[in-house]
Design a protein around this motif. Sequence first.
Motif, PDB file in Angstrom:
ATOM      1  N   TRP A  11       0.855  -1.179   0.098  1.00  0.00           N
ATOM      2  CA  TRP A  11      -0.126   0.260  -0.028  1.00  0.00           C
ATOM      3  C   TRP A  11       0.818   1.148  -0.227  1.00  0.00           C
ATOM      4  CZ3 TRP A  11      -5.304  -0.119  -0.476  1.00  0.00           C
ATOM      5  CH2 TRP A  11      -5.855  -1.365  -0.339  1.00  0.00           C
ATOM      6  N   THR A  12       0.651   1.959  -0.957  1.00  0.00           N
ATOM      7  CA  THR A  12       1.509   3.114  -1.125  1.00  0.00           C
ATOM      8  C   THR A  12       0.500   4.507  -1.346  1.00  0.00           C
ATOM      9  OG1 THR A  12       3.205   3.982  -2.506  1.00  0.00           O
ATOM     10  CG2 THR A  12       2.021   2.302  -3.495  1.00  0.00           C
ATOM     11  N   ASP A  13       1.121   5.533  -2.201  1.00  0.00           N
ATOM     12  CA  ASP A  13       0.265   6.778  -2.135  1.00  0.00           C
ATOM     13  C   ASP A  13       0.214   6.954  -3.872  1.00  0.00           C
ATOM     14  OD1 ASP A  13       3.165   7.318  -2.788  1.00  0.00           O
ATOM     15  OD2 ASP A  13       2.921   9.430  -1.712  1.00  0.00           O
ATOM     16  N   VAL A  14       0.720   6.053  -4.453  1.00  0.00           N
ATOM     17  CA  VAL A  14       0.258   6.187  -5.983  1.00  0.00           C
ATOM     18  C   VAL A  14      -0.889   5.157  -6.442  1.00  0.00           C
ATOM     19  CG1 VAL A  14       2.401   7.461  -6.653  1.00  0.00           C
ATOM     20  CG2 VAL A  14       2.544   4.890  -6.573  1.00  0.00           C
ATOM     21  N   ASP A  15      -1.178   5.211  -7.846  1.00  0.00           N
ATOM     22  CA  ASP A  15      -2.329   4.271  -8.281  1.00  0.00           C
ATOM     23  C   ASP A  15      -1.553   2.938  -8.478  1.00  0.00           C
ATOM     24  OD1 ASP A  15      -4.030   6.261  -7.670  1.00  0.00           O
ATOM     25  OD2 ASP A  15      -4.299   6.843  -9.742  1.00  0.00           O
ATOM     26  N   GLY A  16      -0.372   2.826  -8.462  1.00  0.00           N
ATOM     27  CA  GLY A  16       0.235   1.523  -8.989  1.00  0.00           C
ATOM     28  C   GLY A  16       1.252   1.666  -9.609  1.00  0.00           C
ATOM     29  N   ILE A  17       1.615   0.759 -10.467  1.00  0.00           N
ATOM     30  CA  ILE A  17       2.790   0.928 -11.550  1.00  0.00           C
ATOM     31  C   ILE A  17       2.311   1.785 -12.684  1.00  0.00           C
ATOM     32  CG2 ILE A  17       4.350  -0.191 -12.988  1.00  0.00           C
ATOM     33  CD1 ILE A  17       4.718  -2.374 -10.799  1.00  0.00           C
ATOM     34  N   MET A  18       2.938   2.670 -13.017  1.00  0.00           N
ATOM     35  CA  MET A  18       2.328   3.380 -14.321  1.00  0.00           C
ATOM     36  C   MET A  18       3.070   3.455 -15.409  1.00  0.00           C
ATOM     37  SD  MET A  18      -0.019   4.955 -12.656  1.00  0.00           S
ATOM     38  CE  MET A  18      -0.680   6.493 -13.482  1.00  0.00           C
ATOM     39  N   THR A  19       2.671   3.815 -16.533  1.00  0.00           N
ATOM     40  CA  THR A  19       3.415   3.288 -17.634  1.00  0.00           C
ATOM     41  C   THR A  19       4.785   4.183 -17.677  1.00  0.00           C
ATOM     42  OG1 THR A  19       1.948   5.271 -18.906  1.00  0.00           O
ATOM     43  CG2 THR A  19       1.590   2.763 -19.221  1.00  0.00           C
ATOM     44  N   THR A  20       4.748   5.433 -17.004  1.00  0.00           N
ATOM     45  CA  THR A  20       5.804   6.209 -16.856  1.00  0.00           C
ATOM     46  C   THR A  20       5.517   7.259 -15.777  1.00  0.00           C
ATOM     47  OG1 THR A  20       7.831   7.273 -17.576  1.00  0.00           O
ATOM     48  CG2 THR A  20       5.724   8.134 -18.333  1.00  0.00           C
ATOM     49  N   ASP A  21       6.460   7.812 -15.044  1.00  0.00           N
ATOM     50  CA  ASP A  21       6.302   8.781 -13.905  1.00  0.00           C
ATOM     51  C   ASP A  21       5.283   9.865 -14.518  1.00  0.00           C
ATOM     52  OD1 ASP A  21       6.338  10.822 -12.022  1.00  0.00           O
ATOM     53  OD2 ASP A  21       8.579  10.884 -12.164  1.00  0.00           O
ATOM     54  N   PRO A  22       4.222   9.747 -13.761  1.00  0.00           N
ATOM     55  CA  PRO A  22       3.173  10.736 -13.994  1.00  0.00           C
ATOM     56  C   PRO A  22       3.274  12.279 -13.902  1.00  0.00           C
ATOM     57  CG  PRO A  22       2.489   9.415 -12.227  1.00  0.00           C
ATOM     58  CD  PRO A  22       3.693   8.968 -12.825  1.00  0.00           C
ATOM     59  N   ARG A  23       4.627  12.290 -12.910  1.00  0.00           N
ATOM     60  CA  ARG A  23       4.934  13.862 -13.010  1.00  0.00           C
ATOM     61  C   ARG A  23       5.643  14.328 -14.063  1.00  0.00           C
ATOM     62  NH1 ARG A  23       8.249  12.585  -7.577  1.00  0.00           N
ATOM     63  NH2 ARG A  23       8.561  10.810  -8.779  1.00  0.00           N
ATOM     64  N   MET A  24       6.481  13.365 -14.855  1.00  0.00           N
ATOM     65  CA  MET A  24       7.036  13.898 -16.095  1.00  0.00           C
ATOM     66  C   MET A  24       5.961  13.989 -17.338  1.00  0.00           C
ATOM     67  SD  MET A  24      10.517  12.281 -17.252  1.00  0.00           S
ATOM     68  CE  MET A  24      11.610  13.288 -16.158  1.00  0.00           C
ATOM     69  N   VAL A  25       4.913  12.854 -17.183  1.00  0.00           N
ATOM     70  CA  VAL A  25       4.210  12.773 -18.421  1.00  0.00           C
ATOM     71  C   VAL A  25       2.785  12.570 -17.747  1.00  0.00           C
ATOM     72  CG1 VAL A  25       3.650  11.429 -20.452  1.00  0.00           C
ATOM     73  CG2 VAL A  25       5.856  11.474 -19.635  1.00  0.00           C
ATOM     74  N   PRO A  26       2.076  13.653 -17.783  1.00  0.00           N
ATOM     75  CA  PRO A  26       0.704  13.624 -17.219  1.00  0.00           C
ATOM     76  C   PRO A  26      -0.244  12.664 -17.910  1.00  0.00           C
ATOM     77  CG  PRO A  26       1.377  15.805 -17.572  1.00  0.00           C
ATOM     78  CD  PRO A  26       2.390  14.964 -18.435  1.00  0.00           C
ATOM     79  N   GLU A  27       0.170  12.095 -19.201  1.00  0.00           N
ATOM     80  CA  GLU A  27      -0.967  11.176 -19.806  1.00  0.00           C
ATOM     81  C   GLU A  27      -0.454   9.648 -19.308  1.00  0.00           C
ATOM     82  OE1 GLU A  27       1.243  13.293 -21.756  1.00  0.00           O
ATOM     83  OE2 GLU A  27      -0.250  14.879 -21.607  1.00  0.00           O
ATOM     84  N   ALA A  28       0.514   9.413 -18.255  1.00  0.00           N
ATOM     85  CA  ALA A  28       0.954   8.279 -18.001  1.00  0.00           C
ATOM     86  C   ALA A  28      -0.385   7.521 -17.577  1.00  0.00           C
ATOM     87  CB  ALA A  28       1.984   8.321 -16.655  1.00  0.00           C
ATOM     88  N   ARG A  29      -0.464   6.319 -17.785  1.00  0.00           N
ATOM     89  CA  ARG A  29      -1.723   5.358 -17.254  1.00  0.00           C
ATOM     90  C   ARG A  29      -1.201   4.304 -16.460  1.00  0.00           C
ATOM     91  NH1 ARG A  29      -5.307   6.641 -21.354  1.00  0.00           N
ATOM     92  NH2 ARG A  29      -6.976   5.120 -20.637  1.00  0.00           N
ATOM     93  N   ARG A  30      -2.394   3.632 -15.694  1.00  0.00           N
ATOM     94  CA  ARG A  30      -2.082   2.472 -14.853  1.00  0.00           C
ATOM     95  C   ARG A  30      -1.664   1.194 -15.469  1.00  0.00           C
ATOM     96  NH1 ARG A  30      -5.532  -0.686 -11.937  1.00  0.00           N
ATOM     97  NH2 ARG A  30      -6.996   0.318 -12.695  1.00  0.00           N
ATOM     98  N   VAL A  31      -0.771   0.714 -15.195  1.00  0.00           N
ATOM     99  CA  VAL A  31      -0.726  -0.668 -15.613  1.00  0.00           C
ATOM    100  C   VAL A  31      -1.403  -1.590 -14.682  1.00  0.00           C
ATOM    101  CG1 VAL A  31       1.127  -2.551 -16.523  1.00  0.00           C
ATOM    102  CG2 VAL A  31       1.611  -0.132 -16.649  1.00  0.00           C
ATOM    103  N   LYS A  32      -2.372  -2.606 -15.237  1.00  0.00           N
ATOM    104  CA  LYS A  32      -2.905  -3.357 -14.358  1.00  0.00           C
ATOM    105  C   LYS A  32      -2.311  -4.717 -13.960  1.00  0.00           C
ATOM    106  CE  LYS A  32      -7.027  -3.279 -16.942  1.00  0.00           C
ATOM    107  NZ  LYS A  32      -8.334  -3.118 -17.344  1.00  0.00           N
TER     108      LYS A  32
END
Length: 457
Positions: free
Chosen positions: A227-248
Amino acid sequence: MIVCKFGGTSVQDAEAVRRVAGIIKARLKDKPVVVASAMGKTTNGLLQAAETAARGKRQEALDLLGKIRERHYRETQKLLAGSAQEAVLEALGTHFKELATLLKGLAILGELTPRSMDAVASFGERFSTLILTEVLRAGGIAAELMDARQCIITDDNFTRAAPLFDLTDAAVREHLLPSIKAGRVPVLQGFIGSTRNGITTTIGRGGSDYSASLVGAALDAYDIQIWTDVDGIMTTDPRMVPEARRVKVISFDEAAELAYFGARVLHPATIVPAVRKKIPVHVLNSYKPEQEGTLITDEARPCENPVKAIAYKKGITIVNITSTRMLMAYGFLRKIFETFELHKTSVDVVSTSEVSVSLTLDDISKLWDVVTELRKISEVNVDGGKAIVCCVGDNLRNIPGLAHLVFTAVQDVNVHMISQGASAINISFVIDEDRLPHAVRSLHDVFFQKLDPNIFE
Ligand code: ASP
Ligand code: MG
């Protein structure tokens, strides 16, 4: 049985701790074992106090400790009332007194050994679990505070001690099973352990994830939840690429590559015990517990996208080593790696040619010792301010022309080194750090234009 690990931000204040209690309460039927980090930034604060003390600044160190104490007292007072509050404040008080004594000792000694660093750092997790256990109890959960130092048995490589798997497996079972069988919820500290002789160790910064998977593997848990403070593993760092999506869903191998190459979500070693027992790992957001997060699993799921995620690591230094006439061919590589080993400096990306070797480092604290040694046998030059970009995906194995796609996406960026991992599921390359955001965005545009709905959200 499941293991639920809560990171520093998930227990950073009263509100977060309450959320954690809710998460546990909703999972009681799964027989949870709770592993928690120190309240966010506490470990840094404790180590800073220890360093300050060792520099002889006794009062400054005690003031730093005072701030940490105030924070823990304050959050406890918000969370608990009556005798429960009193009991926790008293136990905290005892711990803080012991810590103050330790700091005073360091100020007298004027030195900070890795062993003392671990002794000091271990308090962060001990504080947070003390509070959390009492809050769970106040919420009607039969929580029981455990001492991870009796469960996670390690070698004596202080500050990054390696767990001894067999001893740890046995100790975890011995100490936790009775509690679980009696219907209680054991709560234990991430990050800390002890040597066979009972000396406190830590297993490396960010190591609570690793603690959780060690515990999960020892108990044959059917799920390890980080349990952390982000939605999971993302396609890339959302701070760098706002369009980053969650990898299910992602494989253990892919997740391991991402962790090594700087995706800050998981400690790189976390995967190892989970893989051994094929236990699924879930990365979940404690601020949005209803979301499904990322599942890391053994079974590879077909995915239309060649790349699952793009990770990066900043602050990288390249060391180029060119062999001189004296030492060609054999022995050369051995000598190079021995030198790095001797100075406990680990290397990430390596590329070689007939007469030269280039490698990357992220920890340059011993760099000049290494360079001085290597210059005896070769020409060495050092080039800082670099970043590694790493594209990861099981499919990279099978897709022809992928390198072409990758390097077309970054054709306007100067690439210093390229490496395709032996596992063939990653392509990494090194660029100038100031080009990083551009490179990552371009790659993300190319590889995540269309998303396989089974894999990405
Ligand atoms: N509290 C430790 C750290 O800050 C361990 C962890 O958070 O996982 O490194
Ligand atoms: Mg962490």
